[in-house]
Design a protein around this motif. Structure first.
Motif, PDB file in Angstrom:
ATOM      1  N   GLY A 392       0.713  -1.195   0.152  1.00  0.00           N
ATOM      2  CA  GLY A 392       0.095  -0.211   0.180  1.00  0.00           C
ATOM      3  C   GLY A 392       0.873   1.368   0.205  1.00  0.00           C
ATOM      4  N   VAL A 393       1.935   0.726  -0.271  1.00  0.00           N
ATOM      5  CA  VAL A 393       2.862   2.370   0.106  1.00  0.00           C
ATOM      6  C   VAL A 393       3.027   2.527  -1.721  1.00  0.00           C
ATOM      7  CG1 VAL A 393       5.351   3.203   0.118  1.00  0.00           C
ATOM      8  CG2 VAL A 393       4.020   1.337   1.717  1.00  0.00           C
ATOM      9  N   SER A 394       1.899   3.655  -2.332  1.00  0.00           N
ATOM     10  CA  SER A 394       2.058   3.855  -3.641  1.00  0.00           C
ATOM     11  C   SER A 394       2.995   4.920  -4.559  1.00  0.00           C
ATOM     12  CB  SER A 394       1.265   5.260  -3.467  1.00  0.00           C
ATOM     13  OG  SER A 394       1.094   6.066  -2.595  1.00  0.00           O
ATOM     14  N   GLY A 395       3.872   5.170  -5.490  1.00  0.00           N
ATOM     15  CA  GLY A 395       4.824   6.050  -5.890  1.00  0.00           C
ATOM     16  C   GLY A 395       5.758   5.413  -6.000  1.00  0.00           C
ATOM     17  N   PRO A 396       6.000   3.797  -6.500  1.00  0.00           N
ATOM     18  CA  PRO A 396       7.415   3.689  -6.815  1.00  0.00           C
ATOM     19  C   PRO A 396       7.802   3.880  -8.092  1.00  0.00           C
ATOM     20  CG  PRO A 396       5.410   1.804  -7.118  1.00  0.00           C
ATOM     21  CD  PRO A 396       4.661   2.802  -6.097  1.00  0.00           C
ATOM     22  N   THR A 397       8.792   4.829  -8.303  1.00  0.00           N
ATOM     23  CA  THR A 397       9.259   4.754  -9.075  1.00  0.00           C
ATOM     24  C   THR A 397       9.134   3.807 -10.148  1.00  0.00           C
ATOM     25  OG1 THR A 397      10.738   6.563  -7.990  1.00  0.00           O
ATOM     26  CG2 THR A 397      11.413   6.162 -10.405  1.00  0.00           C
ATOM     27  N   ALA A 398       9.420   3.027  -9.778  1.00  0.00           N
ATOM     28  CA  ALA A 398       9.846   1.759 -11.063  1.00  0.00           C
ATOM     29  C   ALA A 398       9.392   0.506  -9.732  1.00  0.00           C
ATOM     30  CB  ALA A 398      11.609   1.279 -11.161  1.00  0.00           C
ATOM     31  N   TRP A 399       8.935  -0.803  -9.903  1.00  0.00           N
ATOM     32  CA  TRP A 399       8.267  -2.478  -9.410  1.00  0.00           C
ATOM     33  C   TRP A 399       8.208  -3.460 -10.025  1.00  0.00           C
ATOM     34  CZ3 TRP A 399       2.229  -2.477  -6.838  1.00  0.00           C
ATOM     35  CH2 TRP A 399       2.477  -3.705  -6.202  1.00  0.00           C
ATOM     36  N   LEU A 400       9.133  -3.647 -10.477  1.00  0.00           N
ATOM     37  CA  LEU A 400       9.605  -5.058 -11.128  1.00  0.00           C
ATOM     38  C   LEU A 400       9.318  -5.999 -10.382  1.00  0.00           C
ATOM     39  CD1 LEU A 400      12.684  -3.581 -12.601  1.00  0.00           C
ATOM     40  CD2 LEU A 400      10.598  -3.452 -13.784  1.00  0.00           C
ATOM     41  N   ARG A 401       8.241  -6.800 -11.180  1.00  0.00           N
ATOM     42  CA  ARG A 401       7.825  -8.511 -10.801  1.00  0.00           C
ATOM     43  C   ARG A 401       7.371  -9.733 -11.416  1.00  0.00           C
ATOM     44  NH1 ARG A 401       2.463  -6.383  -7.219  1.00  0.00           N
ATOM     45  NH2 ARG A 401       1.750  -9.004  -8.430  1.00  0.00           N
ATOM     46  N   ALA A 402       8.311 -10.628 -11.747  1.00  0.00           N
ATOM     47  CA  ALA A 402       8.455 -11.662 -12.014  1.00  0.00           C
ATOM     48  C   ALA A 402       7.217 -12.150 -12.565  1.00  0.00           C
ATOM     49  CB  ALA A 402       9.330 -12.872 -11.616  1.00  0.00           C
ATOM     50  N   ASP A 403       5.631 -12.036 -11.693  1.00  0.00           N
ATOM     51  CA  ASP A 403       4.580 -12.528 -11.981  1.00  0.00           C
ATOM     52  C   ASP A 403       3.872 -11.704 -12.466  1.00  0.00           C
ATOM     53  OD1 ASP A 403       3.992 -10.478 -10.303  1.00  0.00           O
ATOM     54  OD2 ASP A 403       2.915 -11.895  -9.077  1.00  0.00           O
ATOM     55  N   ASN A 404       4.662 -10.586 -13.870  1.00  0.00           N
ATOM     56  CA  ASN A 404       4.204  -9.542 -14.650  1.00  0.00           C
ATOM     57  C   ASN A 404       4.675  -8.763 -15.545  1.00  0.00           C
ATOM     58  OD1 ASN A 404       2.796  -7.119 -15.074  1.00  0.00           O
ATOM     59  ND2 ASN A 404       0.427  -7.883 -14.277  1.00  0.00           N
TER      60      ASN A 404
END
Length: 820
Positions: A392-404
């Motif tokens: 719920g911590v919004s505003g990541p500059t980059a969020w890389l997930r292997a599941d997507n």
């Protein structure tokens, strides 16, 4: 484009007659304006010398974007040139790239003496427009301004320097030695303007092209051609100095700007369609934060807004306008239109704001409000549905997930099990933070069902990497990164003070600035160095890198306060920060910039924030990662597990403190985009796996942890018939939001002795005392896996494994020994 006509009264036009060297004219490149596209070997030449005499002062303003560049040295003709002369004359007043990524005014006198010039400290951005000024103030200094900020000077030797005939876009003679990108405007004066005049010119260019003037070091107001302050960024609007843009008409600058948006990533707001626009009238705006999170500071009945607040500055009146909020990349659900409203107020407190919806329209990801009047000084924001983010911590500059978002190619075909990954897309936020690898032999591999039923990106060789493009992050920004990672082999020869050892993150080229994660001996090390090539060093975990299982690593820089590194949620090392500016280099995931000493292992998730996070925010992100990947949070400092709504979902710091070993969980948290239906702690010997077909409700969790009791010494006292013995190891459950029946799988391979299905029982108890009030459930045994289906585990329940027969060794208990 063959000829570019001078708009001044001098009519010093520029021309290119050779087809292969002609730049290409492209419409609507930047803030509604065209630009010339150069591809390193395109250029245009002045048809005459610029009229700069030997002792003239002068200044050039260039507005351009570089897609890529190469760096030369201060005393050579190598590197990318933005401006040079048409032939190999002695006299130089060129603009080029040196020292990896810095601007340089390269100057030399008519007689060949005085080669040199000032070099910027700010790194040259790629994929973003910049306003660069370079000048000579005769007898005083040569210098550079970048986006309005003085950024490098050198003394003037008072030598004779006649302005050569100028070449725009490339070096005089070096093929492919030029701009690879777009050029929108060039302005030259053969005198040195006053500070106010230069500020007027920079303001005109900034408004026209949506470039925010650099507000560090005290800030900079925006001025009209008449010298009037049209955006007081140093005074009343000093807090609102991010993503500054504006519309207006200024006949003195030949400016007619009827729509505008800051070019910065996630600037969100564009303004258009003024009902009245006449000379001298402006509507400018800026906001209070380069990042965007959620805020509950809203009037009823709204539940959330963007944390960002804008403030308007009106000079004269532009009438009514249309405000458009482009929410692309924020992940906001726009289906419930009732949650969206324009909020306006006379203060920044949006809880008392006026909410407007009458003219609201939503098209794709853009929320529009038409016919809006913004009075001078108005504060405004937008009510929205909640922005998702890890924990719920919004505003990541980059969020890389292997599941997507792991792609076989350049973002078209999702990778399947065993295929290499060319591109890994940012899950939330700007697509400019996708990572990619052009060289097929250096691509990692996508593997499904590799950690707690989740996929991973596997780096099989030390040359594998996925690279970011331009980061576009301020040199004074705080930084925070989270890794879920398992290195399976490491090179332990390095430290945070050198370039040796395994690198898990570095930069794509050998910049001064360092922001890396590496093996520092047998520990995780955060390696740092500033823009000025000082402060090499960093911090390292006290825990060893575990090469057999997954772990969570969090490294951060709280700018000018502290560096830190955490392992499985616990901060293990800190260092005071007094290093000053560090421009985040283009990051390389999985390898060193220049040597192949990279990650061999798995990386299922990477999260980057360009702001300082609170302790609560870190805990929520680590809790999300822990539940997803079956990692137990360290209890070196007692820490609860938290959901995205800040609620405690596993109270390991209090009532469950004795059950904080091998913690794992099922869970659904929509704001975190988390749906974990099959889970087991990744710790060796963790034993318990739980599965459920679905979780119908958001914020539903079933989390368990053990007392780390014995699996070799049985308990024959605290049991209830028909159970005669049980394990010393007991698990306790936290059930949030009434999670229903689950399948329980217990791996008994670490329990000595034979097991009989008929004798085994799953024992569930409400108070942890197993001699009364227990429920004993039968199941099936396949190998060493004992499975019980349709098990309801209420909040606070305890469970373990028992046997109804003393003849079934669960575990073996020696009762008699006879020696003959």
């Amino acid at each position: 484009m063959q000829q570019w006509n001078d708009q001044s009264t001098i009519s010093n036009n520029a021309r290119q007659t050779t087809g292969g060297n002609k730049p290409v004219f492209n419409n609507t490149v930047i803030n509604g304006y065209p630009a010339l596209r150069f591809s390193s070997d395109q250029f245009i030449d002045g048809l005459a010398a610029p009229g700069i005499s030997t002792t003239n002062s002068w200044i050039f303003f260039l507005v351009f974007k570089q897609n890529s560049f190469t760096a030369g040295a201060a005393n050579d003709g190598a590197g990318s040139y933005l401006m040079d002369r048409t032939s190999g004359t002695n006299n130089l007043m060129s603009l080029k790239i040196v020292n990896t990524d810095k601007f340089m005014l390269q100057k030399r006198n008519d007689d060949g003496s005085g080669l040199g010039g000032p070099i910027s400290t700010i790194s040259a951005a790629s994929s973003q427009f910049v306003i660069a000024d370079h000048y000579r103030q005769f007898g005083t200094a040569y210098g550079l301004f970048v986006n309005g900020k003085s950024d490098g000077t050198s003394g003037d030797d008072s030598g004779n320097l006649t302005g050569p005939t100028l070449r725009i876009g490339r070096h005089a003679s070096t093929a492919n030695g030029g701009l690879n990108g777009d050029l929108a405007e060039v302005i030259m004066y053969n005198n040195f303007p006053t500070t106010t005049q230069r500020q007027q010119i920079e303001s005109y260019l900034a408004i026209k092209y949506g470039v925010t003037l650099d507000q560090s070091g005290g800030g900079k107001d925006y001025l009209s051609s008449a010298g009037a302050t049209i955006y007081p960024a140093t005074t009343s609007h000093a807090v609102y100095n991010n993503n500054i843009a504006g519309i207006g008409q200024d006949d003195g600058s030949a400016l007619l700007q009827a729509s505008s948006q800051s070019q910065n990533n996630l600037s969100v707001l564009s303004v258009s369609s003024p009902s009245t626009l006449t000379n001298g009238n402006f509507l400018m705006w800026g906001d209070d934060s380069p990042t965007i999170t959620n805020s509950t500071n809203v009037p009823a009945p709204y539940i959330n807004r963007l944390s960002r607040v804008w403030r308007a500055k009106a000079t004269g009146s532009v009438g009514t306008v249309t405000l458009s909020f482009d929410l692309t990349g924020l992940g906001i659900d726009l289906t419930n239109t009732s949650r969206f409203a324009l909020l306006t107020n006379t203060s920044s407190d949006m809880s008392t704001a006026t909410a407007s919806t009458a003219t609201r329209t939503i098209l794709g990801n853009v929320v529009n409000f038409s016919g809006i009047t913004l009075a001078d000084g108005t504060y405004f924001s937008i009510a929205t549905d909640i922005i998702p983010g890890p924990g719920g911590v919004s505003g990541p500059t980059a969020w890389l997930r292997a599941d997507n978002g792991a792609y076989l190619n350049a973002g078209v075909t999702l990778a399947t099990n065993g295929q290499t990954v060319q591109q890994w897309n940012n899950f939330q936020g700007s697509a400019s933070y996708n990572v990619s690898q052009a060289t097929s032999g250096n691509r990692p591999t996508f593997l499904t069902n590799s950690v707690n039923s989740n996929p991973v990106i596997r780096y099989s060789v030390a040359s594998s990497s996925l690279d970011f493009g331009a980061m576009g992050v301020s040199s004074s920004s705080s930084l925070e990164v989270f890794f879920s990672i398992r290195p399976t082999a490491i090179n332990t020869t390095g430290s945070v003070n050198d370039g040796n050892g395994s690198y898990f993150m570095d930069r794509t080229t050998a910049t001064n600035a360092l922001f890396g994660l590496k093996a520092s001996g047998t520990k995780f090390g955060y390696q740092k160095r500033n823009d000025a090539n000082n402060g090499l060093g960093g911090v390292a975990t006290t825990s060893n890198i575990n090469t057999s299982t997954f772990q969570l690593v969090n490294m951060y820089r709280n700018y000018n306060v502290q560096y830190g590194i955490a392992y499985n949620g616990s901060i293990e090392s800190t260092l005071a920060d007094a290093d000053g500016p560090m421009t985040l280099p283009n990051l390389k995931l999985g390898n060193h910039a220049t040597t192949n000493v990279g990650l061999v292992g798995d990386l299922p998730e990477f999260i980057l924030y360009t702001r300082n996070l609170t302790t609560n925010e870190r805990t929520r992100i680590n809790s999300y990662l822990a539940v997803k990947y079956g990692v137990s949070l360290s209890q070196a400092t007692a820490t609860d597990y938290l959901a995205s709504n800040l609620s405690i979902i596993f109270p390991s710091a209090s009532s469950y403190s004795g059950f904080s070993t091998d913690v794992a969980g099922l869970g659904r948290d929509d704001v975190s985009s988390l749906l974990q239906l099959n889970s087991q702690s990744v710790n060796t010997g963790s034993m318990v796996n739980l599965q459920i077909a679905s979780l119908a409700s958001d914020l539903s969790f079933l989390i368990w942890g053990s007392n780390n009791g014995s699996v070799t010494v049985p308990n024959t006292v605290d049991v209830q018939s028909p159970v005669l013995r049980r394990l010393g190891r007991v698990w306790r459950v936290s059930n949030v939001n009434s999670v229903g029946p689950v399948t329980v799988n217990i791996d008994l391979s670490t329990v000595p002795g034979a097991k009989l299905q008929a004798d085994l029982r799953l024992i569930v108890d409400a108070d942890g005392v197993f001699n009364a009030g227990t429920t004993a459930l039968t199941g099936t045994l396949a190998g060493n896996i004992f499975t019980v289906t349709n098990v309801t585990l209420a909040n606070g329940n305890y469970f373990t494994i028992g046997s109804v027969s003393l003849s079934t060794p669960l575990p073996v208990q020696l009762t008699r020994l006879t020696l003959a």
